[in-house]
Design a protein around this motif. Structure first.
Motif, PDB file in Angstrom:
ATOM      1  N   ARG A  86       1.137  -1.493   0.599  1.00  0.00           N
ATOM      2  CA  ARG A  86       0.208  -0.087  -0.192  1.00  0.00           C
ATOM      3  C   ARG A  86       0.640   1.031   0.127  1.00  0.00           C
ATOM      4  O   ARG A  86       2.128   1.336   0.717  1.00  0.00           O
ATOM      5  N   THR A  87       0.714   2.710  -0.531  1.00  0.00           N
ATOM      6  CA  THR A  87       1.044   3.478  -1.002  1.00  0.00           C
ATOM      7  C   THR A  87       0.244   4.374  -0.380  1.00  0.00           C
ATOM      8  O   THR A  87      -1.136   4.861  -1.471  1.00  0.00           O
ATOM      9  N   ALA A  88       0.507   5.727   0.420  1.00  0.00           N
ATOM     10  CA  ALA A  88       0.148   6.838   0.024  1.00  0.00           C
ATOM     11  C   ALA A  88       0.083   7.901  -0.312  1.00  0.00           C
ATOM     12  O   ALA A  88       1.405   8.180  -0.415  1.00  0.00           O
ATOM     13  N   TRP A  89      -0.999   7.908  -1.929  1.00  0.00           N
ATOM     14  CA  TRP A  89       0.081   8.725  -3.009  1.00  0.00           C
ATOM     15  C   TRP A  89      -0.696  10.619  -2.222  1.00  0.00           C
ATOM     16  O   TRP A  89      -1.530  11.383  -2.486  1.00  0.00           O
ATOM     17  N   SER A  90       0.266  11.212  -1.628  1.00  0.00           N
ATOM     18  CA  SER A  90      -0.066  12.637  -1.760  1.00  0.00           C
ATOM     19  C   SER A  90       0.055  13.578  -2.212  1.00  0.00           C
ATOM     20  O   SER A  90       1.079  13.867  -2.736  1.00  0.00           O
ATOM     21  N   CYS A 125     -16.108  18.605  -4.473  1.00  0.00           N
ATOM     22  CA  CYS A 125     -17.060  19.127  -2.805  1.00  0.00           C
ATOM     23  C   CYS A 125     -16.344  18.167  -1.940  1.00  0.00           C
ATOM     24  O   CYS A 125     -15.017  17.045  -1.992  1.00  0.00           O
ATOM     25  N   VAL A 126     -15.770  18.756  -0.858  1.00  0.00           N
ATOM     26  CA  VAL A 126     -15.114  18.397   0.615  1.00  0.00           C
ATOM     27  C   VAL A 126     -16.219  18.242   1.298  1.00  0.00           C
ATOM     28  O   VAL A 126     -17.228  18.913   1.640  1.00  0.00           O
ATOM     29  N   GLY A 127     -16.148  17.278   2.447  1.00  0.00           N
ATOM     30  CA  GLY A 127     -17.360  16.790   3.628  1.00  0.00           C
ATOM     31  C   GLY A 127     -16.685  16.306   4.266  1.00  0.00           C
ATOM     32  O   GLY A 127     -15.322  15.524   4.646  1.00  0.00           O
ATOM     33  N   LYS A 128     -17.434  15.488   5.478  1.00  0.00           N
ATOM     34  CA  LYS A 128     -17.343  14.729   6.125  1.00  0.00           C
ATOM     35  C   LYS A 128     -17.832  13.280   6.145  1.00  0.00           C
ATOM     36  O   LYS A 128     -18.891  13.494   5.923  1.00  0.00           O
ATOM     37  N   VAL A 129     -17.241  12.917   6.702  1.00  0.00           N
ATOM     38  CA  VAL A 129     -17.216  11.392   6.885  1.00  0.00           C
ATOM     39  C   VAL A 129     -17.812  10.287   8.079  1.00  0.00           C
ATOM     40  O   VAL A 129     -16.937  10.607   8.695  1.00  0.00           O
ATOM     41  N   PRO A 130     -19.010  10.452   8.528  1.00  0.00           N
ATOM     42  CA  PRO A 130     -19.181   9.943   9.760  1.00  0.00           C
ATOM     43  C   PRO A 130     -18.680   9.046  10.492  1.00  0.00           C
ATOM     44  O   PRO A 130     -18.831   7.880   9.915  1.00  0.00           O
ATOM     45  N   GLY A 131     -17.594   9.124  11.506  1.00  0.00           N
ATOM     46  CA  GLY A 131     -17.311   8.073  12.472  1.00  0.00           C
ATOM     47  C   GLY A 131     -15.300   7.757  12.054  1.00  0.00           C
ATOM     48  O   GLY A 131     -15.735   7.158  12.348  1.00  0.00           O
ATOM     49  N   LEU A 132     -15.416   8.620  10.952  1.00  0.00           N
ATOM     50  CA  LEU A 132     -13.582   8.434  10.866  1.00  0.00           C
ATOM     51  C   LEU A 132     -12.917   9.621  11.911  1.00  0.00           C
ATOM     52  O   LEU A 132     -13.444  10.411  12.449  1.00  0.00           O
ATOM     53  N   SER A 133     -11.660   8.580  11.789  1.00  0.00           N
ATOM     54  CA  SER A 133     -11.016   9.318  13.392  1.00  0.00           C
ATOM     55  C   SER A 133     -10.416  11.070  12.218  1.00  0.00           C
ATOM     56  O   SER A 133      -9.973  11.259  11.349  1.00  0.00           O
ATOM     57  N   ALA A 134      -9.664  11.725  12.990  1.00  0.00           N
ATOM     58  CA  ALA A 134      -9.111  12.795  12.626  1.00  0.00           C
ATOM     59  C   ALA A 134      -7.988  12.598  11.521  1.00  0.00           C
ATOM     60  O   ALA A 134      -7.405  13.531  10.909  1.00  0.00           O
ATOM     61  N   SER A 135      -7.782  11.626  11.967  1.00  0.00           N
ATOM     62  CA  SER A 135      -5.755  11.021  10.898  1.00  0.00           C
ATOM     63  C   SER A 135      -6.479   9.779  10.302  1.00  0.00           C
ATOM     64  O   SER A 135      -6.729   8.642  10.643  1.00  0.00           O
ATOM     65  N   GLU A 145      -8.465  -4.185   6.902  1.00  0.00           N
ATOM     66  CA  GLU A 145      -9.683  -3.928   8.002  1.00  0.00           C
ATOM     67  C   GLU A 145      -9.222  -2.758   8.635  1.00  0.00           C
ATOM     68  O   GLU A 145     -10.403  -2.002   8.329  1.00  0.00           O
ATOM     69  N   GLN A 146      -8.413  -2.338   9.248  1.00  0.00           N
ATOM     70  CA  GLN A 146      -8.053  -0.995  10.103  1.00  0.00           C
ATOM     71  C   GLN A 146      -8.094  -0.130   8.768  1.00  0.00           C
ATOM     72  O   GLN A 146      -8.521   0.746   9.109  1.00  0.00           O
ATOM     73  N   VAL A 147      -7.027   0.011   7.861  1.00  0.00           N
ATOM     74  CA  VAL A 147      -7.213   0.822   6.673  1.00  0.00           C
ATOM     75  C   VAL A 147      -8.666   1.183   6.202  1.00  0.00           C
ATOM     76  O   VAL A 147      -8.761   2.036   6.198  1.00  0.00           O
ATOM     77  N   ARG A 148      -8.966   0.029   5.856  1.00  0.00           N
ATOM     78  CA  ARG A 148     -10.970   0.075   4.774  1.00  0.00           C
ATOM     79  C   ARG A 148     -11.216   1.120   6.336  1.00  0.00           C
ATOM     80  O   ARG A 148     -12.530   1.773   5.360  1.00  0.00           O
ATOM     81  N   ALA A 149     -11.666   0.599   7.153  1.00  0.00           N
ATOM     82  CA  ALA A 149     -12.526   1.439   8.066  1.00  0.00           C
ATOM     83  C   ALA A 149     -11.996   2.731   8.153  1.00  0.00           C
ATOM     84  O   ALA A 149     -12.594   3.809   8.875  1.00  0.00           O
ATOM     85  N   GLY A 150     -10.746   2.793   8.249  1.00  0.00           N
ATOM     86  CA  GLY A 150     -10.063   4.150   8.489  1.00  0.00           C
ATOM     87  C   GLY A 150      -9.880   5.490   7.485  1.00  0.00           C
ATOM     88  O   GLY A 150      -9.464   6.346   7.795  1.00  0.00           O
ATOM     89  N   ILE A 151     -10.497   4.616   6.402  1.00  0.00           N
ATOM     90  CA  ILE A 151     -10.829   5.853   4.626  1.00  0.00           C
ATOM     91  C   ILE A 151     -12.201   5.805   4.486  1.00  0.00           C
ATOM     92  O   ILE A 151     -13.019   4.736   4.613  1.00  0.00           O
TER      93      ILE A 151
END
Length: 169
Positions: A86-90, A125-135, A145-151
């Protein structure tokens, strides 16, 4: 409302009343956002790009951003060979320009990816996704599972905050 809803005409239908000048068109407006997913729909000449905006420098207090290009005339992506799972493409740079009746988006990512889209219009459009953490999750050490739940994903619930649209003349 799901993020996927924005890929099927929510912008065009006028269901979204909020706006944000420069959200997309300011040079490097997407800096430090992370690329999550890209969908190309040749049937409707539409491309949808999903970003994680929690780390973005110019986008505040949002979790995700969805960019939709309609009337796509050109789409391309070039990236380096990656030997990790996996790669974080910033985003390290982004630019939206208008030329010859079409808009062009070019995004440069680290490590070594370039994404180009030319279309009649773009909506972002930008917005909030309920349940996601700040980072965002740790792509190297967290489980799948943690990655999928966190994005954010296309089927994530989405609460819009800010919006900008550009249409070629």
């Amino acid at each position: 409302m799901k993020i996927r809803d924005f890929t099927h005409g929510v912008f065009r239908d006028g269901d979204l009343a909020v706006s944000g000048a420069g959200l997309l068109t300011d040079r490097n407006a997407l800096q430090e956002a992370e690329l999550l997913n890209v969908q190309l729909e040749p049937l409707t000449s539409t491309v949808a790009i999903l970003f994680d905006t929690r780390t973005a420098l110019q986008v505040r207090e949002s979790h995700a951003g969805v960019l939709v290009g309609e009337g796509v005339r050109d789409f391309g992506c070039s990236l380096s060979d990656r030997r990790v799972r996996r790669t974080a493409w910033s985003v390290v740079g982004s630019e939206v320009t208008e030329e010859d009746g079409l808009w062009q988006l070019v995004c440069y990512f680290s490590p070594d990816l370039v994404l180009r889209v030319q279309a009649r219009s773009f909506a972002f459009c930008v917005g909030k996704v309920p349940g996601l953490s700040a980072s965002p999750p740790d792509y190297l050490s967290d489980s799948d599972e943690q990655v999928r739940a966190g994005i954010a994903g296309w089927d994530s619930t989405f609460v819009p905050i800010e919006y900008e649209q550009v249409i070629a003349k």
